[in-house]
Motif scaffolding. Structure first.
Motif, PDB file in Angstrom:
ATOM      1  N   UNK A 101      -4.595  22.839 -55.438  1.00  0.00           N
ATOM      2  CA  UNK A 101      -4.817  23.545 -54.170  1.00  0.00           C
ATOM      3  C   UNK A 101      -4.321  22.719 -52.993  1.00  0.00           C
ATOM      4  N   UNK A 102      -4.532  21.406 -53.052  1.00  0.00           N
ATOM      5  CA  UNK A 102      -4.063  20.531 -51.972  1.00  0.00           C
ATOM      6  C   UNK A 102      -2.548  20.566 -51.853  1.00  0.00           C
ATOM      7  N   UNK A 103      -1.862  20.509 -52.989  1.00  0.00           N
ATOM      8  CA  UNK A 103      -0.398  20.548 -52.972  1.00  0.00           C
ATOM      9  C   UNK A 103       0.120  21.886 -52.443  1.00  0.00           C
ATOM     10  N   UNK A 104      -0.498  22.972 -52.875  1.00  0.00           N
ATOM     11  CA  UNK A 104      -0.044  24.298 -52.447  1.00  0.00           C
ATOM     12  C   UNK A 104      -0.277  24.483 -50.947  1.00  0.00           C
ATOM     13  N   UNK A 105      -1.444  24.079 -50.465  1.00  0.00           N
ATOM     14  CA  UNK A 105      -1.739  24.213 -49.034  1.00  0.00           C
ATOM     15  C   UNK A 105      -0.763  23.386 -48.204  1.00  0.00           C
ATOM     16  N   UNK A 106      -0.457  22.173 -48.661  1.00  0.00           N
ATOM     17  CA  UNK A 106       0.495  21.335 -47.940  1.00  0.00           C
ATOM     18  C   UNK A 106       1.878  21.969 -47.897  1.00  0.00           C
ATOM     19  N   UNK A 111       6.047  25.235 -44.866  1.00  0.00           N
ATOM     20  CA  UNK A 111       6.893  26.430 -44.733  1.00  0.00           C
ATOM     21  C   UNK A 111       6.586  27.191 -43.447  1.00  0.00           C
ATOM     22  N   UNK A 112       5.305  27.311 -43.119  1.00  0.00           N
ATOM     23  CA  UNK A 112       4.931  28.037 -41.910  1.00  0.00           C
ATOM     24  C   UNK A 112       5.345  27.285 -40.654  1.00  0.00           C
ATOM     25  N   UNK A 113       5.277  25.957 -40.693  1.00  0.00           N
ATOM     26  CA  UNK A 113       5.733  25.176 -39.544  1.00  0.00           C
ATOM     27  C   UNK A 113       7.230  25.346 -39.325  1.00  0.00           C
ATOM     28  N   UNK A 114       7.957  25.553 -40.411  1.00  0.00           N
ATOM     29  CA  UNK A 114       9.404  25.792 -40.324  1.00  0.00           C
ATOM     30  C   UNK A 114       9.725  27.265 -40.034  1.00  0.00           C
ATOM     31  N   UNK A 115       8.685  28.065 -39.845  1.00  0.00           N
ATOM     32  CA  UNK A 115       8.838  29.495 -39.569  1.00  0.00           C
ATOM     33  C   UNK A 115       9.632  30.186 -40.683  1.00  0.00           C
ATOM     34  N   UNK A 116       9.210  29.909 -41.906  1.00  0.00           N
ATOM     35  CA  UNK A 116       9.871  30.465 -43.083  1.00  0.00           C
ATOM     36  C   UNK A 116       8.816  31.131 -43.963  1.00  0.00           C
ATOM     37  N   UNK A 117       8.322  32.296 -43.558  1.00  0.00           N
ATOM     38  CA  UNK A 117       7.210  32.916 -44.275  1.00  0.00           C
ATOM     39  C   UNK A 117       7.528  33.289 -45.717  1.00  0.00           C
ATOM     40  N   UNK A 118       8.763  33.706 -45.990  1.00  0.00           N
ATOM     41  CA  UNK A 118       9.054  34.093 -47.372  1.00  0.00           C
ATOM     42  C   UNK A 118       9.006  32.878 -48.298  1.00  0.00           C
ATOM     43  N   UNK A 164       6.043  23.966 -58.908  1.00  0.00           N
ATOM     44  CA  UNK A 164       6.021  23.559 -57.511  1.00  0.00           C
ATOM     45  C   UNK A 164       7.255  22.726 -57.166  1.00  0.00           C
ATOM     46  N   UNK A 165       7.648  21.841 -58.069  1.00  0.00           N
ATOM     47  CA  UNK A 165       8.852  21.036 -57.842  1.00  0.00           C
ATOM     48  C   UNK A 165      10.093  21.918 -57.780  1.00  0.00           C
ATOM     49  N   UNK A 166      10.153  22.926 -58.632  1.00  0.00           N
ATOM     50  CA  UNK A 166      11.281  23.858 -58.624  1.00  0.00           C
ATOM     51  C   UNK A 166      11.364  24.608 -57.298  1.00  0.00           C
ATOM     52  N   UNK A 167      10.215  25.077 -56.818  1.00  0.00           N
ATOM     53  CA  UNK A 167      10.189  25.817 -55.554  1.00  0.00           C
ATOM     54  C   UNK A 167      10.679  24.937 -54.415  1.00  0.00           C
ATOM     55  N   UNK A 168      10.155  23.736 -54.320  1.00  0.00           N
ATOM     56  CA  UNK A 168      10.547  22.822 -53.237  1.00  0.00           C
ATOM     57  C   UNK A 168      12.038  22.506 -53.323  1.00  0.00           C
ATOM     58  N   UNK A 169      12.546  22.277 -54.535  1.00  0.00           N
ATOM     59  CA  UNK A 169      13.967  21.967 -54.699  1.00  0.00           C
ATOM     60  C   UNK A 169      14.842  23.170 -54.326  1.00  0.00           C
ATOM     61  N   UNK A 170      14.410  24.370 -54.693  1.00  0.00           N
ATOM     62  CA  UNK A 170      15.163  25.577 -54.327  1.00  0.00           C
ATOM     63  C   UNK A 170      15.226  25.742 -52.812  1.00  0.00           C
ATOM     64  N   UNK A 171      14.096  25.530 -52.158  1.00  0.00           N
ATOM     65  CA  UNK A 171      14.057  25.660 -50.702  1.00  0.00           C
ATOM     66  C   UNK A 171      14.951  24.621 -50.036  1.00  0.00           C
ATOM     67  N   UNK A 172      14.903  23.398 -50.541  1.00  0.00           N
ATOM     68  CA  UNK A 172      15.733  22.336 -49.964  1.00  0.00           C
ATOM     69  C   UNK A 172      17.216  22.638 -50.166  1.00  0.00           C
ATOM     70  N   UNK A 173      17.576  23.094 -51.358  1.00  0.00           N
ATOM     71  CA  UNK A 173      18.983  23.409 -51.642  1.00  0.00           C
ATOM     72  C   UNK A 173      19.492  24.513 -50.729  1.00  0.00           C
TER      73      UNK A 173
END
Length: 243
Positions: A101-106, A111-118, A164-173
């Motif tokens: 839960x801590x990782x997901x909330x972070x 994402x919300x700070x970057x104004x990227x809701x999707x 979670x690592x896959x999601x973060x890597x996809x967003x960064x790419x």
């Protein structure tokens, strides 16, 4: 005196944030699944889903290590000692409800700070659907460890951290605009590192067989790309609908 105005001059001047004008690099419209990776990740997701199925059939109803598990050293209760045991416990915590839960909330907050809701939607949906898939598969496969009540295939902890690592890597790419080779390397490296770290912890602590870990890793590889594609489709259709 007649003043002639060009078509360009006749267009209304729109502020950057006003309706009818959307900056090309607006984070909200950036696809979660980079177009250059769709075919590759689709193929990988298909192969991963096949891997989950094959391993599930092979170890359905088993309560002992399989042949593939025998290729690895199986730790006993006291074979992994401090400081490595502390490292394994700390990594395992990331897959527990509190740590997850801590990782997901972070990640959602970022994402919300970057104004990227999707992207925030993908973080939640990707993690939830991946863990949900492992939860549904466990009673279907029926593989156990340390007694009948301990269903073990596939590993939910490994699936969650890999997802979670896959999601973060996809967003960064996507946000960095990486080329196909660099983006694919980043995504696969992130999945491999996260899966290997959590997988080692699960095997070291005796919570899962190595093939359970592999099944969890493949589950994340199968679910996350499909989820990213689905979120993109829904978000884009709603965006076009408003227009």
């Amino acid at each position: 005196m007649t003043v002639h105005r060009s078509d360009e001059d006749a267009q209304p001047c729109l502020a950057p944030g006003s309706p009818g004008r959307e900056p090309a690099d607006r984070p909200a419209s950036t696809p979660l699944l980079p177009p250059s990776l769709r075919a590759w990740l689709g193929l990988i997701a298909g192969l991963a889903a096949l891997g989950v199925l094959v391993l599930g059939v092979l170890y359905a109803g088993h309560s002992e290590p399989g042949r593939v598990d025998g290729w690895f050293v199986e730790p006993t209760a006291d074979s992994v000692r401090p400081p490595w045991r502390y490292a394994a416990l700390a990594t395992d915590f990331l897959g527990e409800p509190g740590g997850a839960a801590t990782l997901v909330v972070a990640a959602v907050t970022g994402c919300l700070l970057l104004r990227w809701p999707r992207a925030a939607v993908l973080v939640v949906a990707g993690a939830a659907l991946t863990v949900g898939a492992t939860t549904l598969l466990k009673p279907v496969v029926g593989r156990t460890i340390h007694g009948e009540g301990n269903l073990s295939y596939p590993s939910g902890h490994t699936a969650f951290l890999t997802a979670l690592a896959l999601v973060v890597a996809l967003l960064a790419a996507g946000r960095l605009g990486l080329g196909r080779a660099a983006a694919l390397a980043l995504v696969l490296a992130a999945a491999l590192v996260a899966g290997a770290a959590m997988g080692w912890a699960q095997v070291a602590l005796g919570a899962h067989y190595p093939t359970d870990v592999l099944g969890g890793w493949c589950t994340a590889l199968a679910v996350v790309p499909a989820t990213a594609w689905l979120v993109d489709r829904v978000a884009d259709s709603r965006r076009h609908g408003r227009r």
